[in-house]
Motif scaffolding. Structure first.
Motif, PDB file in Angstrom:
ATOM      1  N   VAL A  71     -42.085  32.868 -39.387  1.00 42.54           N
ATOM      2  CA  VAL A  71     -40.726  32.724 -40.606  1.00 42.54           C
ATOM      3  C   VAL A  71     -39.734  31.847 -40.082  1.00 42.54           C
ATOM      4  CG1 VAL A  71     -39.199  34.212 -41.951  1.00 42.54           C
ATOM      5  CG2 VAL A  71     -41.581  35.226 -41.212  1.00 42.54           C
ATOM      6  N   THR A  72     -39.192  30.982 -40.838  1.00 44.41           N
ATOM      7  CA  THR A  72     -38.164  30.162 -40.955  1.00 44.41           C
ATOM      8  C   THR A  72     -36.968  30.625 -41.512  1.00 44.41           C
ATOM      9  OG1 THR A  72     -39.630  28.093 -40.195  1.00 44.41           O
ATOM     10  CG2 THR A  72     -37.257  27.822 -40.748  1.00 44.41           C
ATOM     11  N   LYS A  73     -35.974  30.717 -41.142  1.00 46.72           N
ATOM     12  CA  LYS A  73     -34.692  31.268 -41.842  1.00 46.72           C
ATOM     13  C   LYS A  73     -33.870  30.014 -41.632  1.00 46.72           C
ATOM     14  CE  LYS A  73     -32.397  33.173 -37.776  1.00 46.72           C
ATOM     15  NZ  LYS A  73     -31.133  32.877 -37.611  1.00 46.72           N
ATOM     16  N   ARG A  74     -32.715  30.255 -42.762  1.00 44.90           N
ATOM     17  CA  ARG A  74     -31.800  28.948 -42.916  1.00 44.90           C
ATOM     18  C   ARG A  74     -30.500  29.346 -42.505  1.00 44.90           C
ATOM     19  NH1 ARG A  74     -35.830  25.620 -43.155  1.00 44.90           N
ATOM     20  NH2 ARG A  74     -37.499  25.854 -44.902  1.00 44.90           N
ATOM     21  N   ARG A  75     -30.353  30.574 -42.213  1.00 47.53           N
ATOM     22  CA  ARG A  75     -28.853  31.176 -41.976  1.00 47.53           C
ATOM     23  C   ARG A  75     -29.001  31.979 -40.675  1.00 47.53           C
ATOM     24  NH1 ARG A  75     -27.954  27.441 -44.697  1.00 47.53           N
ATOM     25  NH2 ARG A  75     -26.359  27.137 -46.522  1.00 47.53           N
ATOM     26  N   VAL A  76     -28.145  32.786 -40.491  1.00 46.42           N
ATOM     27  CA  VAL A  76     -28.069  33.762 -39.433  1.00 46.42           C
ATOM     28  C   VAL A  76     -28.975  34.819 -39.432  1.00 46.42           C
ATOM     29  CG1 VAL A  76     -26.596  35.254 -38.096  1.00 46.42           C
ATOM     30  CG2 VAL A  76     -25.352  33.226 -38.820  1.00 46.42           C
ATOM     31  N   SER A  77     -28.892  35.654 -40.456  1.00 46.30           N
ATOM     32  CA  SER A  77     -29.915  36.844 -40.587  1.00 46.30           C
ATOM     33  C   SER A  77     -31.305  36.257 -40.884  1.00 46.30           C
ATOM     34  CB  SER A  77     -29.735  37.448 -41.861  1.00 46.30           C
ATOM     35  OG  SER A  77     -30.597  38.365 -42.213  1.00 46.30           O
ATOM     36  N   ALA A  78     -31.994  37.096 -40.288  1.00 47.37           N
ATOM     37  CA  ALA A  78     -33.772  36.551 -40.258  1.00 47.37           C
ATOM     38  C   ALA A  78     -34.203  36.862 -41.860  1.00 47.37           C
ATOM     39  CB  ALA A  78     -34.462  37.525 -39.648  1.00 47.37           C
ATOM     40  N   PHE A  79     -33.607  37.187 -42.720  1.00 48.05           N
ATOM     41  CA  PHE A  79     -33.659  37.240 -44.186  1.00 48.05           C
ATOM     42  C   PHE A  79     -33.173  36.263 -45.015  1.00 48.05           C
ATOM     43  CE2 PHE A  79     -33.900  41.684 -42.922  1.00 48.05           C
ATOM     44  CZ  PHE A  79     -35.293  42.105 -43.508  1.00 48.05           C
ATOM     45  N   ALA A  80     -32.307  35.506 -44.542  1.00 44.75           N
ATOM     46  CA  ALA A  80     -31.551  34.256 -45.304  1.00 44.75           C
ATOM     47  C   ALA A  80     -32.366  33.270 -45.352  1.00 44.75           C
ATOM     48  CB  ALA A  80     -30.141  34.188 -44.404  1.00 44.75           C
ATOM     49  N   GLY A  81     -32.777  33.021 -46.689  1.00 47.30           N
ATOM     50  CA  GLY A  81     -33.444  31.670 -46.995  1.00 47.30           C
ATOM     51  C   GLY A  81     -34.936  31.809 -46.351  1.00 47.30           C
ATOM     52  N   SER A  82     -35.178  32.767 -45.872  1.00 46.70           N
ATOM     53  CA  SER A  82     -36.624  33.062 -45.607  1.00 46.70           C
ATOM     54  C   SER A  82     -37.530  33.830 -46.645  1.00 46.70           C
ATOM     55  CB  SER A  82     -36.848  33.762 -44.001  1.00 46.70           C
ATOM     56  OG  SER A  82     -36.750  35.081 -44.367  1.00 46.70           O
ATOM     57  N   ASP A  83     -38.969  34.064 -46.298  1.00 49.41           N
ATOM     58  CA  ASP A  83     -39.499  34.666 -46.918  1.00 49.41           C
ATOM     59  C   ASP A  83     -40.178  36.148 -45.937  1.00 49.41           C
ATOM     60  OD1 ASP A  83     -41.108  33.933 -44.608  1.00 49.41           O
ATOM     61  OD2 ASP A  83     -43.034  32.992 -46.199  1.00 49.41           O
ATOM     62  N   LEU A  84     -39.256  36.352 -45.247  1.00 51.42           N
ATOM     63  CA  LEU A  84     -39.281  37.590 -44.307  1.00 51.42           C
ATOM     64  C   LEU A  84     -39.499  38.868 -45.053  1.00 51.42           C
ATOM     65  CD1 LEU A  84     -39.879  39.026 -41.500  1.00 51.42           C
ATOM     66  CD2 LEU A  84     -37.186  39.243 -41.477  1.00 51.42           C
ATOM     67  N   THR A 128     -35.539  42.305 -31.599  1.00 53.46           N
ATOM     68  CA  THR A 128     -35.107  41.491 -30.210  1.00 53.46           C
ATOM     69  C   THR A 128     -34.612  39.975 -30.811  1.00 53.46           C
ATOM     70  OG1 THR A 128     -37.287  40.522 -30.029  1.00 53.46           O
ATOM     71  CG2 THR A 128     -37.042  42.710 -29.127  1.00 53.46           C
ATOM     72  N   GLY A 129     -33.710  39.510 -29.863  1.00 55.09           N
ATOM     73  CA  GLY A 129     -33.470  38.027 -30.394  1.00 55.09           C
ATOM     74  C   GLY A 129     -32.092  37.766 -29.525  1.00 55.09           C
ATOM     75  N   ILE A 130     -31.726  36.555 -29.743  1.00 57.69           N
ATOM     76  CA  ILE A 130     -30.587  35.837 -29.462  1.00 57.69           C
ATOM     77  C   ILE A 130     -30.016  35.418 -30.475  1.00 57.69           C
ATOM     78  CG2 ILE A 130     -29.788  34.190 -27.617  1.00 57.69           C
ATOM     79  CD1 ILE A 130     -32.224  33.980 -26.074  1.00 57.69           C
ATOM     80  N   ALA A 131     -28.792  35.667 -30.759  1.00 56.66           N
ATOM     81  CA  ALA A 131     -27.716  36.709 -29.895  1.00 56.66           C
ATOM     82  C   ALA A 131     -27.647  37.847 -30.509  1.00 56.66           C
ATOM     83  CB  ALA A 131     -26.438  35.735 -29.947  1.00 56.66           C
ATOM     84  N   THR A 132     -27.113  38.739 -29.954  1.00 56.61           N
ATOM     85  CA  THR A 132     -26.898  40.204 -30.305  1.00 56.61           C
ATOM     86  C   THR A 132     -25.901  40.444 -31.473  1.00 56.61           C
ATOM     87  OG1 THR A 132     -27.255  40.804 -28.095  1.00 56.61           O
ATOM     88  CG2 THR A 132     -26.214  42.690 -29.521  1.00 56.61           C
ATOM     89  N   SER A 133     -24.647  39.264 -31.304  1.00 54.49           N
ATOM     90  CA  SER A 133     -23.914  39.272 -32.179  1.00 54.49           C
ATOM     91  C   SER A 133     -24.084  38.403 -33.302  1.00 54.49           C
ATOM     92  CB  SER A 133     -22.483  39.047 -31.642  1.00 54.49           C
ATOM     93  OG  SER A 133     -22.653  37.539 -31.061  1.00 54.49           O
ATOM     94  N   GLY A 134     -25.167  37.576 -33.366  1.00 53.64           N
ATOM     95  CA  GLY A 134     -25.611  36.752 -34.272  1.00 53.64           C
ATOM     96  C   GLY A 134     -26.934  37.291 -34.978  1.00 53.64           C
ATOM     97  N   VAL A 135     -28.115  37.067 -34.670  1.00 52.36           N
ATOM     98  CA  VAL A 135     -29.164  37.239 -35.778  1.00 52.36           C
ATOM     99  C   VAL A 135     -29.483  38.803 -35.575  1.00 52.36           C
ATOM    100  CG1 VAL A 135     -30.961  36.728 -33.725  1.00 52.36           C
ATOM    101  CG2 VAL A 135     -31.535  36.545 -36.145  1.00 52.36           C
ATOM    102  N   VAL A 136     -29.310  39.292 -34.566  1.00 50.23           N
ATOM    103  CA  VAL A 136     -29.540  40.590 -34.463  1.00 50.23           C
ATOM    104  C   VAL A 136     -28.674  41.559 -35.216  1.00 50.23           C
ATOM    105  CG1 VAL A 136     -30.106  42.578 -32.865  1.00 50.23           C
ATOM    106  CG2 VAL A 136     -30.697  40.303 -32.064  1.00 50.23           C
ATOM    107  N   LEU A 137     -27.375  41.257 -35.076  1.00 49.55           N
ATOM    108  CA  LEU A 137     -26.447  42.060 -36.103  1.00 49.55           C
ATOM    109  C   LEU A 137     -26.641  41.588 -37.390  1.00 49.55           C
ATOM    110  CD1 LEU A 137     -23.855  43.781 -36.458  1.00 49.55           C
ATOM    111  CD2 LEU A 137     -22.446  41.602 -35.898  1.00 49.55           C
ATOM    112  N   SER A 138     -26.807  40.490 -37.741  1.00 51.23           N
ATOM    113  CA  SER A 138     -26.887  40.174 -39.163  1.00 51.23           C
ATOM    114  C   SER A 138     -28.162  40.817 -39.858  1.00 51.23           C
ATOM    115  CB  SER A 138     -26.944  38.447 -39.409  1.00 51.23           C
ATOM    116  OG  SER A 138     -25.612  38.092 -39.056  1.00 51.23           O
ATOM    117  N   THR A 139     -29.234  40.636 -39.129  1.00 52.94           N
ATOM    118  CA  THR A 139     -30.615  41.037 -39.423  1.00 52.94           C
ATOM    119  C   THR A 139     -30.529  42.468 -39.624  1.00 52.94           C
ATOM    120  OG1 THR A 139     -31.754  39.373 -38.559  1.00 52.94           O
ATOM    121  CG2 THR A 139     -33.085  41.115 -38.998  1.00 52.94           C
TER     122      THR A 139
END
Length: 183
Positions: free
Chosen positions: A94-107, A122-133
Motif C-alpha cells: 500500500v502506498t500512502k501520501r501522508r503520515v497516516s497509513a490511511f492518508a491517500g491510500s486504499d488501505l 509496526t514501523g518507523i517512526a513511533t511518533s509519525g506513522v504509528v501514532l497517526s495510523t
C-alpha cells in the motif's frame, strides 16, 4: 471472530538508514515470519509520490519541500522497502501520501475487503506513522495491537511515553517476542 493483519510501515531503506538500531530489523523480521507462519496477512505501507509530487502542497510542513521536485532515479531505489524485511509474493503493498497509513491510500478498502478488523502495528517512526495510523484506525473501530519494539523513533523518550502512556488508551501494547509466543 477477529481477523488480524500485520502492518509493516515506512521501513523503506532511506528511512531505516536514519534510525541506526542493528537489532530492529531482526526483531521486525521475527514478527513478519510469525505472521506468515500463522496465515496473518502482512501489509507493507510505504510513503510515496508521483514524479514531481503533484499530491503534495508546498504548505505541508512535513512533505512540502517535495512539491514540484523531480527526484533522481537513485531516490526510487532508496525508497524501496529494506531488503532485510522485503515483501514476498502474497504480501499486500500500500502506498500512502501522508503520515497516516490511511492518508491517500486504499488501505481501508483492502482491510475491509479482506474482513480484517484487528491491526498489529509496526514501523518507523513511533511518533509519525504509528501514532497517526493508530489514531485513525481507532476512530475507524479497528482493534489494535502495537508491537512496541517493532517500532522505532529518533527520540527514545517520546517512544517510551507513546508506548507506555498514550497507545494503551486505544491499543494493546506488547513486544514482538510476546506476540510471537502467543501465536
Amino acid at each position: 471472530m477477529s481477523k488480524q493483519a500485520l502492518l509493516v510501515m515506512d521501513v523503506q531503506r532511506v528511512i531505516v538508514d536514519r534510525y541506526p538500531d542493528p537489532a530492529y530489523l531482526p526483531r521486525l523480521r521475527k514478527a513478519i515470519d510469525t505472521a506468515r507462519a500463522d496465515g496473518v496477512p502482512v501489509i507493507y505501507v510505504t510513503v510515496g509520490f508521483r514524479p514531481g509530487a503533484p499530491e503534495v502542497s508546498a504548505r505541508n510542513k512535513m512533505f512540502g519541500r517535495l512539491a514540484g521536485v523531480q527526484l533522481p532515479a537513485a531516490a526510487a531505489q532508496a525508497n524501496e522497502i529494506h531488503p532485510d524485511v522485503a515483501p514476498e509474493p502474497g504480501d499486500i503493498l500500500v502506498t500512502k501520501r501522508r503520515v497516516s497509513a490511511f492518508a491517500g491510500s486504499d488501505l481501508d478498502m483492502v482491510l475491509r475487503a479482506n474482513g480484517i478488523d484487528h491491526l498489529v502495528l509496526t514501523g518507523i517512526a513511533t511518533s509519525g506513522v504509528v501514532l497517526s495510523t493508530l489514531r485513525q484506525a481507532s476512530d475507524l473501530d479497528f482493534t489494535l495491537t502495537v508491537l512496541s519494539d517493532g517500532c522505532l523513533d529518533n527520540d527514545p523518550e517520546v517512544h517510551r511515553i507513546l508506548t507506555e502512556k498514550v497507545f494503551p488508551m486505544q491499543a494493546d501494547v506488547t513486544t514482538v517476542a510476546e506476540w510471537a509466543a502467543a501465536h
